[in-house]
Design a protein around this motif. Structure first.
Motif, PDB file in Angstrom:
ATOM      1  N   GLY A 234       0.930  -0.886   0.230  1.00 28.83           N
ATOM      2  CA  GLY A 234      -0.283  -0.036   0.188  1.00 28.83           C
ATOM      3  C   GLY A 234       0.503   1.345  -0.331  1.00 28.83           C
ATOM      4  O   GLY A 234      -0.004   2.555   0.055  1.00 28.83           O
ATOM      5  N   GLU A 235       2.142   1.155  -0.661  1.00 29.28           N
ATOM      6  CA  GLU A 235       3.034   2.357  -0.790  1.00 29.28           C
ATOM      7  C   GLU A 235       4.093   2.483  -1.317  1.00 29.28           C
ATOM      8  O   GLU A 235       4.622   0.570  -1.821  1.00 29.28           O
ATOM      9  N   ARG A 236       4.669   3.314  -1.582  1.00 27.96           N
ATOM     10  CA  ARG A 236       6.456   3.150  -2.542  1.00 27.96           C
ATOM     11  C   ARG A 236       7.691   2.531  -1.941  1.00 27.96           C
ATOM     12  O   ARG A 236       8.658   3.119  -2.365  1.00 27.96           O
ATOM     13  N   ARG A 237       7.417   2.964  -0.324  1.00 27.95           N
ATOM     14  CA  ARG A 237       8.382   2.962   0.700  1.00 27.95           C
ATOM     15  C   ARG A 237       9.311   1.727   0.035  1.00 27.95           C
ATOM     16  O   ARG A 237       9.124   0.445   0.289  1.00 27.95           O
ATOM     17  N   TYR A 238      10.881   2.180   0.841  1.00 32.81           N
ATOM     18  CA  TYR A 238      11.279   0.375   0.384  1.00 32.81           C
ATOM     19  C   TYR A 238      12.554   0.677   2.133  1.00 32.81           C
ATOM     20  O   TYR A 238      13.080   1.876   2.877  1.00 32.81           O
ATOM     21  N   ARG A 239      12.278  -0.726   2.024  1.00 30.55           N
ATOM     22  CA  ARG A 239      12.773  -1.248   3.848  1.00 30.55           C
ATOM     23  C   ARG A 239      13.631  -2.306   4.077  1.00 30.55           C
ATOM     24  O   ARG A 239      13.384  -2.767   2.914  1.00 30.55           O
ATOM     25  N   SER A 240      14.960  -1.857   4.077  1.00 26.91           N
ATOM     26  CA  SER A 240      15.728  -3.068   3.877  1.00 26.91           C
ATOM     27  C   SER A 240      16.550  -3.285   5.376  1.00 26.91           C
ATOM     28  O   SER A 240      16.545  -2.569   6.250  1.00 26.91           O
ATOM     29  N   ARG A 241      17.073  -4.693   5.753  1.00 22.67           N
ATOM     30  CA  ARG A 241      17.963  -4.864   6.961  1.00 22.67           C
ATOM     31  C   ARG A 241      19.222  -4.908   6.799  1.00 22.67           C
ATOM     32  O   ARG A 241      19.835  -4.716   5.541  1.00 22.67           O
ATOM     33  N   ASP A 242      19.451  -4.710   7.317  1.00 20.93           N
ATOM     34  CA  ASP A 242      20.894  -4.799   7.952  1.00 20.93           C
ATOM     35  C   ASP A 242      21.981  -6.130   7.392  1.00 20.93           C
ATOM     36  O   ASP A 242      21.310  -7.144   7.597  1.00 20.93           O
ATOM     37  N   PRO A 243      22.435  -5.150   6.358  1.00 21.71           N
ATOM     38  CA  PRO A 243      23.390  -6.366   5.641  1.00 21.71           C
ATOM     39  C   PRO A 243      23.731  -7.666   6.742  1.00 21.71           C
ATOM     40  O   PRO A 243      24.194  -8.849   6.687  1.00 21.71           O
ATOM     41  N   HIS A 244      24.916  -7.428   7.280  1.00 23.84           N
ATOM     42  CA  HIS A 244      25.312  -8.330   9.141  1.00 23.84           C
ATOM     43  C   HIS A 244      24.338  -9.541   9.609  1.00 23.84           C
ATOM     44  O   HIS A 244      24.381 -10.243   9.435  1.00 23.84           O
ATOM     45  N   LYS A 245      22.787  -8.854   9.492  1.00 20.28           N
ATOM     46  CA  LYS A 245      21.807  -9.210  10.117  1.00 20.28           C
ATOM     47  C   LYS A 245      21.343 -10.193   8.900  1.00 20.28           C
ATOM     48  O   LYS A 245      21.365 -11.525   9.242  1.00 20.28           O
ATOM     49  N   VAL A 246      21.182 -10.221   7.540  1.00 15.56           N
ATOM     50  CA  VAL A 246      21.066 -10.518   6.158  1.00 15.56           C
ATOM     51  C   VAL A 246      22.106 -11.677   6.291  1.00 15.56           C
ATOM     52  O   VAL A 246      22.005 -13.113   6.258  1.00 15.56           O
ATOM     53  N   VAL A 247      23.415 -11.858   6.258  1.00 19.85           N
ATOM     54  CA  VAL A 247      23.955 -12.526   6.309  1.00 19.85           C
ATOM     55  C   VAL A 247      24.325 -13.324   7.285  1.00 19.85           C
ATOM     56  O   VAL A 247      24.967 -15.122   7.570  1.00 19.85           O
ATOM     57  N   ASP A 248      23.559 -13.075   9.265  1.00 15.65           N
ATOM     58  CA  ASP A 248      23.773 -14.311  10.060  1.00 15.65           C
ATOM     59  C   ASP A 248      22.770 -15.356   9.704  1.00 15.65           C
ATOM     60  O   ASP A 248      23.499 -15.927   9.518  1.00 15.65           O
ATOM     61  N   GLU A 249      21.453 -14.935   8.846  1.00 19.54           N
ATOM     62  CA  GLU A 249      20.275 -15.626   8.602  1.00 19.54           C
ATOM     63  C   GLU A 249      21.015 -16.586   7.657  1.00 19.54           C
ATOM     64  O   GLU A 249      20.611 -18.110   7.417  1.00 19.54           O
ATOM     65  N   LEU A 250      21.459 -16.375   6.361  1.00 19.48           N
ATOM     66  CA  LEU A 250      22.278 -17.084   5.765  1.00 19.48           C
ATOM     67  C   LEU A 250      23.476 -18.153   5.903  1.00 19.48           C
ATOM     68  O   LEU A 250      23.454 -19.113   5.585  1.00 19.48           O
ATOM     69  N   GLU A 251      24.223 -17.581   6.503  1.00 16.69           N
ATOM     70  CA  GLU A 251      25.476 -18.751   7.397  1.00 16.69           C
ATOM     71  C   GLU A 251      24.682 -19.895   8.186  1.00 16.69           C
ATOM     72  O   GLU A 251      24.802 -20.906   8.052  1.00 16.69           O
TER      73      GLU A 251
END
Length: 809
Positions: A234-251
């Motif tokens: 319902g909006e055009r806003r962009y929201r991003s995650r902390d890259p370190h926490k993304v890689v925590d999940e990946l790892e």
């Protein structure tokens, strides 16, 4: 409180539904393997578990389970609340599922919908569907948590944003709230309640199993046709995650579930250059070196960023292109600069990153000329893979409103809102039938382009013209003659590879001493023909490969003839030899292979006199593996021999796959070969070869026969197996081995069905072409069978064509 969250079943004949996790719910061909992970369901399940609630996640679309199985699973969980993710195209199906769940579960449970269907975001929808208790609007993790907390006495319904609910005899509706800005406040999505191996989105062929994850949500660009920003967020806003926490999940997840690759299925992954670069640096710092892919926007890329991404393991990207006319792109809000697009695609390829491009027909302003320019652009950009569709007008999107205002929406049957298979729109210039014709033309031209690319591309990287590969197992009696005929070939530019499958008779050592020009690779045990020949294929350096049985010998000009045929006919992928019996060279062993609609496999001309009937080159379905010639790049395109087969019928399985993917097989009568036959297995029929013939006949049919063919010909298929069982029980004496082979084939059907989706889902010919081929095989078989020599003339105890006995090492 126990909550069951589900992606309910959605099936129709020949297809399976893709709903939760997809930005564009649609039907996939039953042979496809694309399945997205249901992110909103997964995050919601994890959030409920984190807050102390009991939560169960079911994904019936991923498992392709039928409705009855799904209902029983739901009942077995005894939930207090059931949430179904639904969509516009599937809403009729989803309402029927809800009605049946209500009938079986009774009125004591709470049943609700969430997902991509804007028409249900009003109180009137809930009022009109008494089986439902609540609706969640848009991005629903927090609304669902609030609803469950309110049911548990920790809050009120009025405090929950984005909720429509039955309460005290009335319908209460609260406005959509703000989406969660800090995405890392959410737990990682629930993955331990589903089979991650079912989910497959692997651009560029990144290896499976592949993890799907999000590093961001939203997209600030203004595409009028894109559903999630307009309807879900319902909006055009962009929201991003902390890259370190993304890689925590990946790892953690890659390690726990042994993932071979990962894919960022963000709305637009590459927004925010510093964040993207930080993520790359973190991947490198932690040594996460497995390949990955991402959904990106082309005009946010440049050569430097692509090099950094490739250095961090990026192997493939998806870019949305949509149209080749700049005014159409601008008018639809895409605003992608086409000149920059061409530059970025070139830079992407230069960085060693494969591309998947998407295109659609029917955006405002579309004409025949603009559509054909789009097709031309797609072929010019030459991506690794692409997707053509008809534009889909999701209710609630600006595109849907535009069409309604101008009278360009031709259907309100939401079950047809699937741009792969139907057009529910028109433009000022084109009707729905014309749009479908353009879609068919685009897919046809792409298939032809793929075939020409596969044929033309590999001309430069080969050290030799041809590699001749021989698989050997205890072939001391026949191997010297075979290798001698290879060494004596008149064409000089070749290599000879001997793959020894655990021989104990000294044949490999003798060959190495007698033929020093032959490269010998030895295995300590017999790995089966298919696995051994595949290793030879991977080691070979030739532009063309000749696969030769150890009991076959070639005429000196064989290779010269084969290479001449390949050079004259660039669309030929395989060549079948004229194979004669070594002990009775006046009789044909094989002049190409064929298969009947019953599943019966035969060798053309088997036991017929070698006469003028076999003097003409012609197209055949397949080539006998005793002496098979293949373009090397074909193995890269369609894969190698199926190692599940082990031996027998793997050659016709490979040939049939090649035909389905658009390659022709030519019988070359001047490519003369003499074949002993059945040397490795010791006699013409024994328990081993009868077992493998039966098993692999089942595998061949399950893997390669389309559903329509199975539906039409199942009686003849069953009759074929009954006849063969009777033959081996009453005549060959190996009935038990045949029965065991059939049983093993059925037990392997799960593996074959997975491969079937890949093979038939990637086909490049129409099924009518395959049926024509099978009809030709039937006529061919009946023709030569009448001229086959009696057994006492051939001097063989059993006719080779009986039961498709292909000889392999």
């Amino acid at each position: 409180m126990k909550v069951l969250l589900a992606n309910p079943p959605w099936l129709k004949k020949g297809y399976y539904g893709v709903r939760a996790g997809s930005r564009w719910p649609h039907f996939e061909n039953e042979h496809s393997c694309y399945v997205p992970y249901p992110f909103f369901l997964g995050y919601s399940t994890a959030l409920l578990l984190e807050r102390g609630h009991e939560a169960v996640l079911l994904d019936a679309c991923a498992s392709r389970e039928d409705y009855e199985t799904f209902y029983r699973r739901v009942l077995a969980e005894t939930p207090e609340v059931v949430l179904l993710e639904v969509s516009t195209i599937s809403i009729a199906n989803d309402l029927l599922v809800a009605r049946e769940l209500r009938r079986r579960l009774g009125r004591n449970i709470r049943l609700g919908f969430a997902g991509l269907h804007s028409f249900m975001y009003t109180p009137a929808f809930l009022e009109g569907h008494p089986d439902l208790d609540f609706i969640l609007i848009g991005e629903y993790e927090l609304p669902l948590l609030g609803y469950i907390e309110a049911l548990s006495g920790r809050g009120t319904f009025g405090q929950v944003p984005g909720l429509i609910v039955r309460h005290r005899g009335k319908i209460l509706a609260t406005p959509r709230g703000s989406n969660l800005h800090e995405l890392d406040l959410l737990p990682w999505p629930c993955r331990d309640q589903v089979d991650l191996h079912l989910y497959n989105d692997t651009p560029g062929g990144i290896p499976s199993p592949s993890l799907q994850l999000w590093s961001s949500r939203g997209c600030p660009f203004g595409c009028i046709f894109c559903a999630w920003p307009q309807i879900i967020y319902g909006e055009r806003r962009y929201r991003s995650r902390d890259p370190h926490k993304v890689v925590d999940e990946l790892e953690a997840v890659v390690s726990r579930y042994s993932m071979a690759s990962f894919y960022f299925d963000d709305d637009t992954f590459n927004i925010g250059r510093p964040r993207v670069l930080a993520l790359c640096e973190e991947l490198l710092r932690r040594g996460l070196t497995i390949p990955w892919a991402a959904m990106c926007r082309a005009d946010l890329m440049d050569a430097e960023l692509l090099e950094r991404l490739a250095g961090a393991g990026l192997r493939a990207v998806k870019y949305g292109v949509e149209n080749a006319t700049q005014t159409i792109l601008d008018g639809s809000g895409k605003r992608l600069d086409l000149d920059h697009l061409r530059s970025v695609v070139a830079s992407t390829k230069a960085a060693g990153i494969l591309t998947h491009l998407t295109f659609m027909f029917g955006l405002p302003g579309e004409t025949y000329d603009s559509a054909r320019r789009t097709i031309d652009l797609a072929l010019e950009l030459d991506p690794y893979t692409l997707q053509f569709t008809i534009a889909t007008p999701f209710p609630g999107s600006d595109y849907h409103a535009f069409l309604e205002q101008r009278g360009l929406l031709v259907s309100r049957d939401h079950q047809r809102y699937d741009g792969f298979h139907s057009a529910v729109i028109r433009t000022e210039s084109l009707g729905p039938e014309e749009l479908m014709d353009l879609l068919a033309e685009a897919n046809h031209r792409w298939r032809r382009h793929l075939h020409r690319r596969a044929v033309a591309a590999p001309d430069q990287h080969y050290d030799v013209d041809c590699s001749l590969i021989v698989v050997n197992h205890n072939g001391a009696e026949v191997l010297p003659r075979c290798l001698g005929s290879l060494v004596e070939q008149t064409h000089p530019c070749r290599e000879i590879l001997l793959i020894d499958n655990g021989s104990t008779d000294g044949s490999a050592e003798a060959a190495a001493a007698q033929f020093p020009e032959v490269k010998v690779l030895r295995f300590p045990s017999n790995r089966g023909y298919s696995r051994a020949v595949n290793i030879g294929i991977r080691c070979a350096k030739g532009k063309y490969l000749g696969l030769i049985n150890n009991d076959a010998s070639l005429e000196p000009h064989w290779l010269e003839v084969i290479l001449g045929r390949f050079s004259r006919e660039p669309e030929t992928g395989l060549i079948a030899s004229r194979i004669l019996y070594a002990t009775r060279p006046e009789l044909i062993n094989s002049a190409g292979d064929g298969v009947l609609a019953s599943g019966y496999v035969y060798q053309r001309g088997n036991h017929c006199r070698d006469d003028e009937d076999y003097d003409q080159a012609r197209e055949v379905l397949g080539a006998c593996g005793a002496a098979l010639a293949v373009r090397a790049h074909l193995f890269n395109d369609i894969g190698t021999f199926d190692e599940t087969f082990g031996m027998y019928l793997d050659d016709i399985d490979f040939s049939l796959r090649a035909r389905l993917w658009g390659y022709r097989c030519i019988y070359e009568p001047r490519a003369l070969v003499y074949h002993v036959g059945s040397h490795t297995t010791g006699s013409f029929y024994n328990n081993t070869n009868v077992f493998y013939i039966a098993k692999n006949n089942v595998n061949l049919i399950i893997k390669n026969f389309p559903r329509e063919l199975l539906r039409r010909r199942w009686p003849s298929i069953l009759l074929h197996f009954f006849r063969q069982q009777g033959y081996h029980t009453l005549r060959s004496g190996h009935g038990l081995a045949y029965s065991k082979g059939l049983l093993r084939g059925l037990l392997e059907s799960g593996t074959m069905l997975t491969r079937r989706r890949h093979i038939l889902g990637g086909k490049r010919i129409e099924y009518t072409e395959l049926y024509t081929e099978l009809d030709r095989c039937a006529a061919d078989y009946e023709g030569f069978r009448r001229h086959r020599q009696p057994l006492w003339l051939s001097g063989r105890r059993k006719p080779q064509h009986e039961d498709s006995g292909h000889e392999h090492g």
